[in-house]
Design a protein around this motif. Structure first.
Motif, PDB file in Angstrom:
ATOM      1  N   GLN A  36       0.842  -1.200   0.000  1.00 49.01           N
ATOM      2  CA  GLN A  36       0.000   0.000   0.000  1.00 49.01           C
ATOM      3  C   GLN A  36       0.873   1.245   0.000  1.00 49.01           C
ATOM      4  OE1 GLN A  36      -3.241   1.085   0.264  1.00 49.01           O
ATOM      5  NE2 GLN A  36      -4.199  -0.898  -0.153  1.00 49.01           N
ATOM      6  N   SER A  37       0.293   2.375  -0.310  1.00 47.52           N
ATOM      7  CA  SER A  37       1.110   3.585  -0.296  1.00 47.52           C
ATOM      8  C   SER A  37       0.353   4.777   0.276  1.00 47.52           C
ATOM      9  CB  SER A  37       1.595   3.906  -1.706  1.00 47.52           C
ATOM     10  OG  SER A  37       0.495   4.029  -2.564  1.00 47.52           O
ATOM     11  N   PHE A  38       1.120   5.797   0.664  1.00 47.29           N
ATOM     12  CA  PHE A  38       0.545   7.054   1.143  1.00 47.29           C
ATOM     13  C   PHE A  38       1.417   8.178   0.604  1.00 47.29           C
ATOM     14  CE2 PHE A  38       3.749   8.068   4.338  1.00 47.29           C
ATOM     15  CZ  PHE A  38       4.302   6.829   4.608  1.00 47.29           C
ATOM     16  N   SER A  39       1.035   9.407   0.877  1.00 53.24           N
ATOM     17  CA  SER A  39       1.847  10.541   0.460  1.00 53.24           C
ATOM     18  C   SER A  39       2.248  11.331   1.685  1.00 53.24           C
ATOM     19  CB  SER A  39       1.060  11.464  -0.466  1.00 53.24           C
ATOM     20  OG  SER A  39       0.571  10.741  -1.559  1.00 53.24           O
ATOM     21  N   ALA A  40       3.497  11.755   1.731  1.00 54.18           N
ATOM     22  CA  ALA A  40       3.977  12.549   2.857  1.00 54.18           C
ATOM     23  C   ALA A  40       3.010  13.699   3.111  1.00 54.18           C
ATOM     24  CB  ALA A  40       5.365  13.093   2.543  1.00 54.18           C
ATOM     25  N   GLY A  41       2.683  13.938   4.358  1.00 55.59           N
ATOM     26  CA  GLY A  41       1.756  15.008   4.689  1.00 55.59           C
ATOM     27  C   GLY A  41       0.359  14.494   4.987  1.00 55.59           C
ATOM     28  N   ASP A  42       0.049  13.275   4.547  1.00 61.82           N
ATOM     29  CA  ASP A  42      -1.245  12.683   4.916  1.00 61.82           C
ATOM     30  C   ASP A  42      -1.325  12.559   6.420  1.00 61.82           C
ATOM     31  OD1 ASP A  42      -1.788  12.386   2.301  1.00 61.82           O
ATOM     32  OD2 ASP A  42      -1.745  10.200   2.253  1.00 61.82           O
ATOM     33  N   MET A  43      -2.526  12.571   6.968  1.00 59.30           N
ATOM     34  CA  MET A  43      -2.620  12.306   8.401  1.00 59.30           C
ATOM     35  C   MET A  43      -3.566  11.158   8.695  1.00 59.30           C
ATOM     36  SD  MET A  43      -4.676  15.561   9.720  1.00 59.30           S
ATOM     37  CE  MET A  43      -6.436  15.564   9.500  1.00 59.30           C
ATOM     38  N   ASP A  44      -4.325  10.745   7.694  1.00 58.49           N
ATOM     39  CA  ASP A  44      -5.217   9.613   7.916  1.00 58.49           C
ATOM     40  C   ASP A  44      -4.739   8.432   7.082  1.00 58.49           C
ATOM     41  OD1 ASP A  44      -8.139   9.041   9.086  1.00 58.49           O
ATOM     42  OD2 ASP A  44      -7.838   7.973   7.209  1.00 58.49           O
ATOM     43  N   PHE A  45      -4.390   7.345   7.767  1.00 58.21           N
ATOM     44  CA  PHE A  45      -3.874   6.173   7.071  1.00 58.21           C
ATOM     45  C   PHE A  45      -4.780   4.976   7.292  1.00 58.21           C
ATOM     46  CE2 PHE A  45      -0.530   8.967   8.507  1.00 58.21           C
ATOM     47  CZ  PHE A  45       0.152   9.228   7.341  1.00 58.21           C
ATOM     48  N   LYS A  46      -5.952   5.236   7.866  1.00 59.74           N
ATOM     49  CA  LYS A  46      -6.786   4.111   8.282  1.00 59.74           C
ATOM     50  C   LYS A  46      -7.269   3.277   7.112  1.00 59.74           C
ATOM     51  CE  LYS A  46      -8.289   4.982  12.805  1.00 59.74           C
ATOM     52  NZ  LYS A  46      -9.311   5.615  13.628  1.00 59.74           N
ATOM     53  N   SER A  47      -7.517   3.943   5.985  1.00 64.68           N
ATOM     54  CA  SER A  47      -8.009   3.174   4.851  1.00 64.68           C
ATOM     55  C   SER A  47      -6.945   2.197   4.353  1.00 64.68           C
ATOM     56  CB  SER A  47      -8.444   4.113   3.736  1.00 64.68           C
ATOM     57  OG  SER A  47      -9.433   4.979   4.230  1.00 64.68           O
ATOM     58  N   GLN A  48      -5.698   2.689   4.264  1.00 63.67           N
ATOM     59  CA  GLN A  48      -4.619   1.793   3.854  1.00 63.67           C
ATOM     60  C   GLN A  48      -4.467   0.666   4.871  1.00 63.67           C
ATOM     61  OE1 GLN A  48      -4.345   5.161   3.862  1.00 63.67           O
ATOM     62  NE2 GLN A  48      -2.782   5.882   2.421  1.00 63.67           N
ATOM     63  N   LEU A  49      -4.510   1.035   6.149  1.00 59.74           N
ATOM     64  CA  LEU A  49      -4.299   0.036   7.193  1.00 59.74           C
ATOM     65  C   LEU A  49      -5.446  -0.964   7.232  1.00 59.74           C
ATOM     66  CD1 LEU A  49      -2.842   2.444   9.880  1.00 59.74           C
ATOM     67  CD2 LEU A  49      -1.634   0.567   8.783  1.00 59.74           C
ATOM     68  N   THR A  50      -6.650  -0.515   6.889  1.00 62.02           N
ATOM     69  CA  THR A  50      -7.782  -1.441   6.831  1.00 62.02           C
ATOM     70  C   THR A  50      -7.558  -2.458   5.724  1.00 62.02           C
ATOM     71  OG1 THR A  50      -9.253   0.301   7.599  1.00 62.02           O
ATOM     72  CG2 THR A  50     -10.278  -1.601   6.558  1.00 62.02           C
ATOM     73  N   ALA A  51      -7.081  -1.980   4.573  1.00 67.72           N
ATOM     74  CA  ALA A  51      -6.782  -2.892   3.464  1.00 67.72           C
ATOM     75  C   ALA A  51      -5.675  -3.861   3.867  1.00 67.72           C
ATOM     76  CB  ALA A  51      -6.369  -2.098   2.230  1.00 67.72           C
ATOM     77  N   ILE A  52      -4.691  -3.348   4.626  1.00 64.30           N
ATOM     78  CA  ILE A  52      -3.585  -4.205   5.073  1.00 64.30           C
ATOM     79  C   ILE A  52      -4.088  -5.245   6.066  1.00 64.30           C
ATOM     80  CG2 ILE A  52      -1.513  -4.178   6.535  1.00 64.30           C
ATOM     81  CD1 ILE A  52      -0.668  -1.619   5.092  1.00 64.30           C
ATOM     82  N   ARG A  53      -4.956  -4.803   6.972  1.00 64.47           N
ATOM     83  CA  ARG A  53      -5.463  -5.711   8.005  1.00 64.47           C
ATOM     84  C   ARG A  53      -6.174  -6.905   7.386  1.00 64.47           C
ATOM     85  NH1 ARG A  53      -9.939  -3.475  12.002  1.00 64.47           N
ATOM     86  NH2 ARG A  53     -11.186  -3.993  10.199  1.00 64.47           N
ATOM     87  N   ALA A  54      -6.886  -6.655   6.280  1.00 64.83           N
ATOM     88  CA  ALA A  54      -7.647  -7.722   5.632  1.00 64.83           C
ATOM     89  C   ALA A  54      -6.746  -8.864   5.175  1.00 64.83           C
ATOM     90  CB  ALA A  54      -8.426  -7.159   4.451  1.00 64.83           C
ATOM     91  N   LYS A  55      -5.454  -8.574   4.943  1.00 66.07           N
ATOM     92  CA  LYS A  55      -4.532  -9.615   4.448  1.00 66.07           C
ATOM     93  C   LYS A  55      -3.790 -10.319   5.582  1.00 66.07           C
ATOM     94  CE  LYS A  55      -4.980  -8.492  -0.002  1.00 66.07           C
ATOM     95  NZ  LYS A  55      -6.209  -8.915  -0.624  1.00 66.07           N
TER      96      LYS A  55
END
Lengths: 390, 300
Positions: free
Chosen positions: A213-232
């Protein structure tokens, strides 16, 4: 009176205008400075993120460099000349780093350039140093592309293929995990490189990257990525980002019930990591250049001297800044004269230099081959885990 | 399925944060037809006022609801004062000037606050003290909900209702609506338009201040530039819902939050910020007045 519609459209236009204006920066490169310096000082330029969101990178490195030059000057300097450091702030922006490098080289006529921490910014500075024939040493930019910019560009830290390998092997051999998720910062050359090299080694040695998964520097909400990660259902997450985001990522992972260790690289190294991450970051691992707990006399001497001057324990970036300055001074001592060419040649032949962060020998790619340490975040600080040799 | 619900929850909580900021945007626009670009930076000031208050009173050591309410009150008051000053110093002298001047001034105020903020607070990210925490988290098996986010969601709905009441049920609200219809006519009717506009700014800024504190609590990393992207997103949310419309701002913000959450969760995290602006372009092409906006025709 304008209609509502017109109003909104013109506002959006103004918005776009601001975005465009913010992006244009001019730079000029003129005349190479290849003359031997006159006077009794050696001007060295430093570009660092003294302000901006990654400000601790810049200040840590600066303190290391400053301490090194102070010691060298106190011991008589090099060839009877004293070092004078000119530091410019790039606010953590690559275009500012390029401007600062240009100014230092063309206006201040520096003889060597030190910086940056972030690979993205070193990559912006390197072509300028190269085309002007000024030797540049980056203390801690680990992306391989940095020194590929030309034969005047050096570094004193290990490179990402190695750093990625260190963590991949640590995950497999020490943590004994097979399924790992990767969460990378796509805006950051360093993070992307590290994630790729980690994935390469990890999968080659029998591990499996279950989700990337990826994010962009400066983001503050990562829950969506982490939710996708949790599913695996990974057993660990590799987050080779900067401390600015990692603390929040750790918190949000815990909130989502993802109780697996996070792993990262030297970009984690900042007191802010544990401050922002709090309890959530405890039990995570990252690779770094050195550990202040290392009992070798060189490290302990540096730690106590640094602590005496600044009142804090030096992080890895301070140690790298210190080593970069010392390598430069060593090369200048060995060089027959102080022309840029002679200094460049002397840096290139650096061999078995005893640095705080390990023995530095530069190879033909102008990269050192040296060991890395793995640290564990524990009790609000770092615990030394292991040293990995190349 | 569980992933879908979790993304839904994440999206709603993110959206409710956008909503807090979007409310102030939309209110100021409603009355002045001015996009107050400095609004996002007032939100940043709110977070910093909150942080310094908590630090000064050592509230991080003793988290409690009282501490949160106190910090909220201080931050809201501080931001209201800031909003008053911004309007008084930067916008009021331009009341009769062409509107584009006002817009450019707003961008200037925004940049001023961002860079003055870096000078005063330092540019590195700061930790926002955890002044309020709820230990028991709502979890239904895999589904995790941070109680703080439920709180923020609740707060933004409550604030929206209060705003609706103020605007449609009170004297000052009626004055605000009158001023938004026509400044000149309103002042002819004996409505002190300048005071009404000041009040609107203070109300909007207080909301942004509350937003700053709540965001600091949930995402405890604050920095002087935190308001710029947030401000832009809230602006998009306000336009999406129909700028000037209070319900629209909240709905637009929730839509934006949900859209971002699903987009990122289902594999396109890089497009997160692009999405907001793609939505902005789409809505301007398809329905420039926004979802809830009504077209006001120009009378000459």
């Amino acid at each position: 009176m304008m209609t509502m519609e017109k109003m909104i459209k013109s506002s959006a236009l103004a918005l776009a205008l601001v975005a465009v204006v913010g992006c244009t920066k001019k730079e000029s490169t003129t005349g190479a400075t290849n003359a031997a310096p006159a006077g009794d000082t050696i001007l060295v330029g430093e570009v660092g993120s003294m302000t901006g969101s990654e400000a601790t990178f810049g200040t840590s490195t600066h303190n290391g460099i400053e301490l090194a030059f102070e010691q060298i000057n106190a011991a008589g300097g090099v060839k009877g000349k004293k070092f004078k450091l000119i530091t410019l702030d790039d606010q953590g922006k690559p275009d500012e780093a390029a401007t600062a490098a240009t100014k230092l080289i063309t206006q201040d006529k520096i003889q060597a350039l030190l910086g940056e921490v972030a690979s993205s910014r070193s990559l912006a500075m390197a072509p300028i140093a190269q085309s002007n024939g000024v030797p540049m040493i980056t203390p801690s930019s680990t992306n391989p592309k940095v020194t590929e910019q030309g034969d005047y560009i050096f570094r004193v830290c290990f490179i990402d293929p190695f750093q990625g390998t260190v963590m991949a092997k640590f995950a497999l051999d020490t943590l004994k995990v097979k399924n790992v998720a990767v969460l990378r910062d796509v805006k950051n050359d360093y993070s992307v490189g590290l994630a790729d090299f980690f994935t390469q080694t990890f999968t080659k040695n029998g591990g499996k990257v279950v989700v990337d998964q990826s994010f962009s520097a400066g983001d503050m909400d990562f829950k969506s990525q982490l939710t996708a990660i949790r599913a695996k259902k990974p057993e660990a997450i590799y987050v080779p980002g900067y401390y600015t985001e990692v603390g929040l990522i750790a918190r949000q992972a815990k909130e989502l019930g993802l109780n697996v260790p996070l792993m990262g690289g030297d970009g984690w190294d900042s007191p802010k990591l544990t401050e922002i991450g709090g309890k959530s970051i405890e039990g995570s691992y990252f690779s770094n250049h050195y550990s202040p707990e290392d009992q070798s006399p060189a490290v302990q001497k540096f730690v106590s001297e640094f602590k005496a001057k600044y009142g804090v324990i030096p992080d890895g970036l301070s140690a790298m800044g210190y080593d970069a300055a010392k390598v430069l001074a060593d090369a200048m001592t060995r060089a027959p004269d102080l022309t840029n060419k002679a200094v460049r040649d002397a840096i290139a032949t650096t061999k078995d230099f005893p640095g705080v962060t390990g023995v530095i020998t530069l190879n033909e790619h102008r990269d050192p081959v040296k060991s890395a340490v793995v640290l564990k975040v524990a009790g609000g600080g770092y615990k030394y885990q292991t040293t990995v040799k190349p | 399925m569980i992933e879908f619900v979790q993304l839904l929850v994440n999206g709603l909580s993110l959206g409710s944060i956008y909503a807090l900021i979007a409310l102030g945007y939309t209110m100021v626009f409603g009355i002045l037809q001015l996009i107050n670009f400095a609004h996002g930076d007032v939100y940043m000031l709110g977070a910093f006022i909150g942080m310094y208050t908590s630090r000064a009173l050592n509230l991080g050591e003793h988290p409690s609801l009282g501490a949160l309410l106190l910090v909220l009150a201080v931050a809201m008051a501080g931001c209201a004062a800031m909003g008053f000053l911004i309007e008084r110093i930067a916008y009021r002298p331009l009341r009769k000037a062409p509107r584009i001047n006002l817009l450019i001034t707003a961008v200037g105020v925004s940049l001023f606050l961002e860079f003055a903020g870096q000078l005063v607070f330092g540019a590195d990210p700061k930790f926002f003290p955890q002044i309020f925490s709820i230990e028991s988290d709502f979890s239904f098996g895999e589904l995790k909900i941070n109680p703080l986010q439920v709180l923020v969601f609740g707060i933004s709905i409550v604030l929206m209702t209060i705003l609706q009441t103020i605007i449609y049920k009170t004297r000052i609200g009626r004055a605000m609506r009158a001023a938004s219809f026509s400044h000149d006519l309103a002042s002819l009717m004996g409505i002190p338009t300048d005071r009404v506009i000041s009040f609107t700014f203070m109300l909007g800024s207080a909301l942004a201040g509350a937003g700053g504190v709540l965001v600091g609590l949930i995402y405890p990393k604050i920095e002087p530039l935190m308001g710029s992207m947030m401000g832009l997103k809230a602006f998009v949310a306000a336009v999406l819902g129909g700028i000037g419309n209070v319900t629209g701002a909240v709905v637009g913000a929730l839509i934006l939050g949900l859209a971002e959450s699903f987009l990122v969760g289902y594999g396109y995290p890089t497009f997160r910020d692009a999405l907001a602006f793609a939505l902005l372009i789409l809505i301007l092409i398809l329905k420039p007045t926004g979802l809830f906006g009504t077209k006001r025709t120009e009378k000459v």
